[in-house]
Scaffold this active site. Sequence first.
Site, mmCIF file in Angstrom:
data_model
loop_
_atom_site.group_PDB
_atom_site.id
_atom_site.type_symbol
_atom_site.label_atom_id
_atom_site.label_comp_id
_atom_site.label_asym_id
_atom_site.label_seq_id
_atom_site.Cartn_x
_atom_site.Cartn_y
_atom_site.Cartn_z
ATOM 1 N N GLU A 192 2.844 -14.942 -1.673
ATOM 2 C CA GLU A 192 2.348 -13.560 -1.776
ATOM 3 C C GLU A 192 2.433 -13.083 -3.214
ATOM 4 O O GLU A 192 3.420 -13.330 -3.897
ATOM 5 C CB GLU A 192 3.206 -12.590 -0.943
ATOM 6 C CG GLU A 192 3.041 -12.705 0.522
ATOM 7 C CD GLU A 192 3.895 -11.691 1.279
ATOM 8 O OE1 GLU A 192 4.185 -10.606 0.745
ATOM 9 O OE2 GLU A 192 4.268 -12.012 2.417
ATOM 10 N N GLU B 246 10.091 -13.753 3.948
ATOM 11 C CA GLU B 246 11.127 -12.999 3.223
ATOM 12 C C GLU B 246 12.418 -12.916 4.038
ATOM 13 O O GLU B 246 12.840 -11.842 4.476
ATOM 14 C CB GLU B 246 10.592 -11.613 2.852
ATOM 15 C CG GLU B 246 9.422 -11.703 1.889
ATOM 16 C CD GLU B 246 8.882 -10.346 1.412
ATOM 17 O OE1 GLU B 246 9.156 -9.322 2.046
ATOM 18 O OE2 GLU B 246 8.173 -10.331 0.380
HETATM 19 C C1 BG6 Z 1 5.986 -8.269 1.491
HETATM 20 C C2 BG6 Z 1 5.658 -8.547 2.934
HETATM 21 O O1 BG6 Z 1 7.250 -7.728 1.492
HETATM 22 O O2 BG6 Z 1 5.231 -7.329 0.795
HETATM 23 C C3 BG6 Z 1 4.282 -8.103 3.376
HETATM 24 O O3 BG6 Z 1 5.866 -9.890 3.245
HETATM 25 C C4 BG6 Z 1 3.940 -6.791 2.723
HETATM 26 O O4 BG6 Z 1 4.248 -8.058 4.776
HETATM 27 C C5 BG6 Z 1 3.932 -6.978 1.216
HETATM 28 O O5 BG6 Z 1 2.749 -6.233 3.176
HETATM 29 C C6 BG6 Z 1 3.520 -5.735 0.452
HETATM 30 O O6 BG6 Z 1 4.267 -4.643 0.876
HETATM 31 P P1 BG6 Z 1 3.563 -3.288 1.338
HETATM 32 O O7 BG6 Z 1 4.642 -2.463 1.879
HETATM 33 O O8 BG6 Z 1 2.936 -2.729 0.119
HETATM 34 O O9 BG6 Z 1 2.577 -3.688 2.387
#
Ligand code: BG6
Length: 479
Positions: free
Chosen positions: A377, A184
């Site tokens: 992701e 990101e």
């Molecule tokens: C993304 C990141 O922004 O979202 C991850 O690359 C992160 O590292 C994921 O864990 C989900 O966000 P969160 O804050 O719910 O863990």
Amino acid sequence: MKFPEGFLIGGAFAANQVEGGCREGGKGLSTADMFQFDPTVKGGQFELKADEIQRAIQDRYDERYPKRRGIDFYHHYKEDIALFSEMGFKALRLSIAWTRIFPKGDEEYPNAEGIQFYHDLFHELSLHHIQPIVTLSHFEMPIHLSMKYQGWADRKLIDYFLRFVHTVVDQYHDSVKYWITFNEIDATIHIPFVGAGILPDQVSNLETCKYQALHHQFVANSLAIQYIHETYQDLKVGCMATKNLKYPSTCKPEDCLAFLHETIDDEMVIDVQVFGKYPFRIKKLWEKQKIKINMESQDEKIMQAHTVDFVSFSYYASLVTSYDKSKAETTNSNLLVGEKNPYLKQTPWGWQIDPTGLRYSLNELYDRYHLPLFVAENGLGTIDELENGCIHDTYRIDYVKQHLQAVLQAIDDGVECFGYTYWGCIDCIAASTSQMKKRYGFIYVDQDDYGNGTKQRIRKESFYWYKKIIETNGEALVD
Ligand code: BG6
């Protein structure tokens, strides 16, 4: 409908959210290791003041800092990989902690114990035929680089990062065929301490500083690509961005124009990776806002010559935007806050669930870039309750099912998408709130927000469901 041959389906996480072992194997402290869990924080905690960091560095009471303990993957990796293998994972996207290899970041020689740890880890993955997809910088860098240089705001970071990149790629190129330079990368604009190690209270002009740091990351990205392409022709390299999908709230032209203006940063961060140059609109915007980026004469040439092999992105939720914000009801999303969409449901953390948006994004990105796409992701962070030792997370099954169906539909639309790694395939520390309660996993980890628990791993209902999806290469997704 099913996934294409060789589709890289599996899971994802980052070193700082799972490993723990923050004082072991010669590891140094990272930016991520500075955050304490604070139950009053709602959307996320992304910033710290310099004096808070000084205190955190001195503080040896690691249990207070969730990312120092993670889920103890450092000691449980064999057990966890065996569980991923049981689900049939073809791929695991993970990151290498920079601080295990170069504890302070500006040393000349790497830390041998750190290098050995990832050799062991990749060996274990190979025993289970799981392909590693490695992110080089995932929301974590040596805290020393942040304090001494203001992180990526300093051009010296390019050299330190490249030393790290050359070291790990030389070490692991036999095991790792897919590399992602920055997670990101847009985080540098939205959350500059997490994305680039910048301490907002220590810089005089934060806006300029953020874009300067981003520019250094883009140059570093291209130099890393150059090194990898020239040295190991069989490797593929990408960078990664958040797909912050937004819709104009109405078809009123002013709303559509507001949407266009607000999405320029998000468009720019992928444009630069793929086309190697900044869009004219961003340059004009910088001029108007008196943001002056120092670029060396060869920078743009380097960026244009060495671009990504694929486009990878995270996708969790979508937002809405309007010209007149006075009446807008807002909600959180991944990295951003935006307007609510009356047509969508949301998670307990306010992230709006929009599987159609994933199909839309895949089409949009493929149309614009004509490069293979990788969903790095996607996942549902929510509260799971243990009932007689089991977790019946049908809500997670629904979420993943709908998003994977969207991927299949996009592939059917003609999009080339070669993989999907579900975020937080095992419960881990949330990046934004540093808590455990917000769980993503197919595997439950018995640990609470304060680190209490046995750390026992428990298969959730979604574990068995995901296994079936992988076994049938996606055929079981079709109702
Ligand atoms: C993304 C990141 O922004 O979202 C991850 O690359 C992160 O590292 C994921 O864990 C989900 O966000 P969160 O804050 O719910 O863990």
